[in-house]
Design a protein around this motif. Sequence first.
Motif, PDB file in Angstrom:
ATOM      1  N   ARG A 236      50.649  45.191  28.509  1.00  9.50           N
ATOM      2  CA  ARG A 236      49.655  44.185  28.875  1.00  9.50           C
ATOM      3  C   ARG A 236      49.140  44.491  30.271  1.00  9.50           C
ATOM      4  N   ASP A 237      47.841  44.696  30.375  1.00  4.48           N
ATOM      5  CA  ASP A 237      47.228  44.941  31.680  1.00  4.48           C
ATOM      6  C   ASP A 237      46.925  43.588  32.322  1.00  4.48           C
ATOM      7  N   ILE A 238      47.643  43.287  33.407  1.00  5.50           N
ATOM      8  CA  ILE A 238      47.461  41.976  34.045  1.00  5.50           C
ATOM      9  C   ILE A 238      46.768  42.126  35.414  1.00  5.50           C
ATOM     10  N   SER A 239      46.120  43.269  35.623  1.00  2.94           N
ATOM     11  CA  SER A 239      45.516  43.546  36.946  1.00  2.94           C
ATOM     12  C   SER A 239      44.684  42.393  37.502  1.00  2.94           C
ATOM     13  N   PRO A 240      43.786  41.766  36.683  1.00  3.25           N
ATOM     14  CA  PRO A 240      42.952  40.704  37.264  1.00  3.25           C
ATOM     15  C   PRO A 240      43.757  39.517  37.787  1.00  3.25           C
ATOM     16  N   HIS A 241      44.968  39.341  37.263  1.00  2.00           N
ATOM     17  CA  HIS A 241      45.804  38.223  37.729  1.00  2.00           C
ATOM     18  C   HIS A 241      46.750  38.643  38.847  1.00  2.00           C
ATOM     19  N   VAL A 242      46.583  39.891  39.322  1.00  2.00           N
ATOM     20  CA  VAL A 242      47.510  40.375  40.359  1.00  2.00           C
ATOM     21  C   VAL A 242      46.765  40.763  41.651  1.00  2.00           C
ATOM     22  N   PHE A 243      46.027  41.874  41.597  1.00  5.56           N
ATOM     23  CA  PHE A 243      45.560  42.476  42.858  1.00  5.56           C
ATOM     24  C   PHE A 243      44.647  41.560  43.687  1.00  5.56           C
ATOM     25  N   ARG A 244      43.527  41.143  43.072  1.00  9.02           N
ATOM     26  CA  ARG A 244      42.538  40.364  43.846  1.00  9.02           C
ATOM     27  C   ARG A 244      43.111  39.027  44.325  1.00  9.02           C
ATOM     28  N   PRO A 245      43.725  38.227  43.414  1.00  4.86           N
ATOM     29  CA  PRO A 245      44.258  36.946  43.909  1.00  4.86           C
ATOM     30  C   PRO A 245      45.365  37.116  44.943  1.00  4.86           C
ATOM     31  N   TYR A 246      46.169  38.185  44.793  1.00  2.50           N
ATOM     32  CA  TYR A 246      47.207  38.436  45.810  1.00  2.50           C
ATOM     33  C   TYR A 246      46.537  38.692  47.159  1.00  2.50           C
ATOM     34  N   LYS A 247      45.522  39.550  47.134  1.00  2.00           N
ATOM     35  CA  LYS A 247      44.847  39.915  48.390  1.00  2.00           C
ATOM     36  C   LYS A 247      44.180  38.695  49.026  1.00  2.00           C
ATOM     37  N   HIS A 275      41.263  45.771  50.657  1.00  2.00           N
ATOM     38  CA  HIS A 275      42.118  46.482  49.713  1.00  2.00           C
ATOM     39  C   HIS A 275      42.535  47.820  50.290  1.00  2.00           C
ATOM     40  N   SER A 276      43.796  48.194  50.040  1.00  2.00           N
ATOM     41  CA  SER A 276      44.297  49.436  50.623  1.00  2.00           C
ATOM     42  C   SER A 276      44.104  50.576  49.626  1.00  2.00           C
ATOM     43  N   GLY A 277      44.562  51.744  50.041  1.00  2.00           N
ATOM     44  CA  GLY A 277      44.390  52.936  49.212  1.00  2.00           C
ATOM     45  C   GLY A 277      45.195  52.924  47.928  1.00  2.00           C
ATOM     46  N   LEU A 278      46.155  52.003  47.811  1.00  2.00           N
ATOM     47  CA  LEU A 278      47.003  52.037  46.609  1.00  2.00           C
ATOM     48  C   LEU A 278      46.430  51.185  45.485  1.00  2.00           C
ATOM     49  N   GLU A 279      45.227  50.663  45.694  1.00  2.00           N
ATOM     50  CA  GLU A 279      44.742  49.696  44.719  1.00  2.00           C
ATOM     51  C   GLU A 279      43.739  50.246  43.709  1.00  2.00           C
ATOM     52  N   ARG A 280      43.614  51.589  43.603  1.00  2.00           N
ATOM     53  CA  ARG A 280      42.859  52.130  42.457  1.00  2.00           C
ATOM     54  C   ARG A 280      43.884  52.248  41.323  1.00  2.00           C
ATOM     55  N   SER A 281      44.513  51.139  41.013  1.00  2.00           N
ATOM     56  CA  SER A 281      45.630  51.141  40.072  1.00  2.00           C
ATOM     57  C   SER A 281      45.425  50.069  39.027  1.00  2.00           C
ATOM     58  N   GLN A 282      46.243  50.150  37.991  1.00  2.00           N
ATOM     59  CA  GLN A 282      46.315  49.029  37.057  1.00  2.00           C
ATOM     60  C   GLN A 282      47.727  48.477  37.112  1.00  2.00           C
ATOM     61  N   TYR A 283      47.814  47.166  36.977  1.00  2.00           N
ATOM     62  CA  TYR A 283      49.115  46.514  37.018  1.00  2.00           C
ATOM     63  C   TYR A 283      49.451  46.112  35.593  1.00  2.00           C
TER      64      TYR A 283
END
Length: 293
Positions: A236-247, A275-283
């Motif tokens: 399950r790709d949960i990226s939208p519920h992780v990176f942006r709201p965390y930031k 956003h840092s360099g590690l965020e061209r990622s999927q969670y």
Amino acid sequence: MTSPKATPSRSWRQFKETMSLLYLAVRPRRSRPDLVYDMLGTHNNLAEQSLFLNLGYWEKAKTYDAACLALAEELAKDAGLKDGQKLLDAGCGFGDASHFWSQSYKLPRIKALNITRSQVEIARERFGKDGIDFVEGSAMNMPFPDKEFDSLFALESSFHFPDRLQFFREAMRVLKPGGVLAIADFFPISQKISLSQRVKEWIGRGLWQIPKANWIDLKAVEKQLAGVGFELRSLRDISPHVFRPYKDYAQRRVKDPVVAERLHPLLAKSWGGPHSGLERSQYVILVLTKKGN
Ligand SMILES: C[S@@+](CC[C@H](N)C(=O)[O-])C[C@H]1O[C@@H](n2cnc3c(N)ncnc32)[C@H](O)[C@@H]1O
């Protein structure tokens, strides 16, 4: 509110942390996450009451503690954790997620493994009496017998393991047949990036001690897992519920004077910055089953 004058001990602590950060950034072998967590201690943290150390799942959460708890909950739900199961938490931090799972399910004593001694000692003090055995050791070479566990969770920890493929082999060994490996983690997306992004990423991998061998996309990781005998049950790709709201949260949180007071200024700048360099990622939350008998 004005911040209190820096005491000599705080300046000294920050000086040592600056040295550690510089050392981590340039250290060629990115294989010592324990140094990262020793440097962070319990004060370089965005948490409110907890000592969680993950990016959180922010679909409904409004605070860091709630988001981290929600991520632990999503992982257990996807894994299908059931009462009575033997659980191993690999890379347990200060034990908050282990504690949550042990309180929410009727589990026999959980084993919680961590390479960072300072965290293990604090986790034992906090939750050692609550049905959790905190064990100092590496996920690369787990101090547990074969076919011991029904479930093995790695909550935002496997990106650190010096050789993640070796961790998959170890997971295969310690799980019972039909046992479940559940991973919540971020993986880089294969795409062309500029030289400056590459440099930022290299520094980011240093600061977090992420070995190059782990900086591979999800397809490559799935291949590794299949190669050691795991069957994919869900992804399950949960990226939208992780990176942006965390930031968004971190950017607000570092401005809280109480938090700003305890954070190292470089960490506050990085966590509160873009956003840092590690965020061209999927969670993703990955759930796998051990095949065979
Ligand atoms: C980002 S923190 C996550 C902690 C915890 N799961 C949480 O959500 O709060 C990563 C953790 O993995 C641990 N770790 C890193 N490498 C490890 C290894 N080889 N074996 C066991 N634990 C490791 C670190 O010490 C740290 O506690």
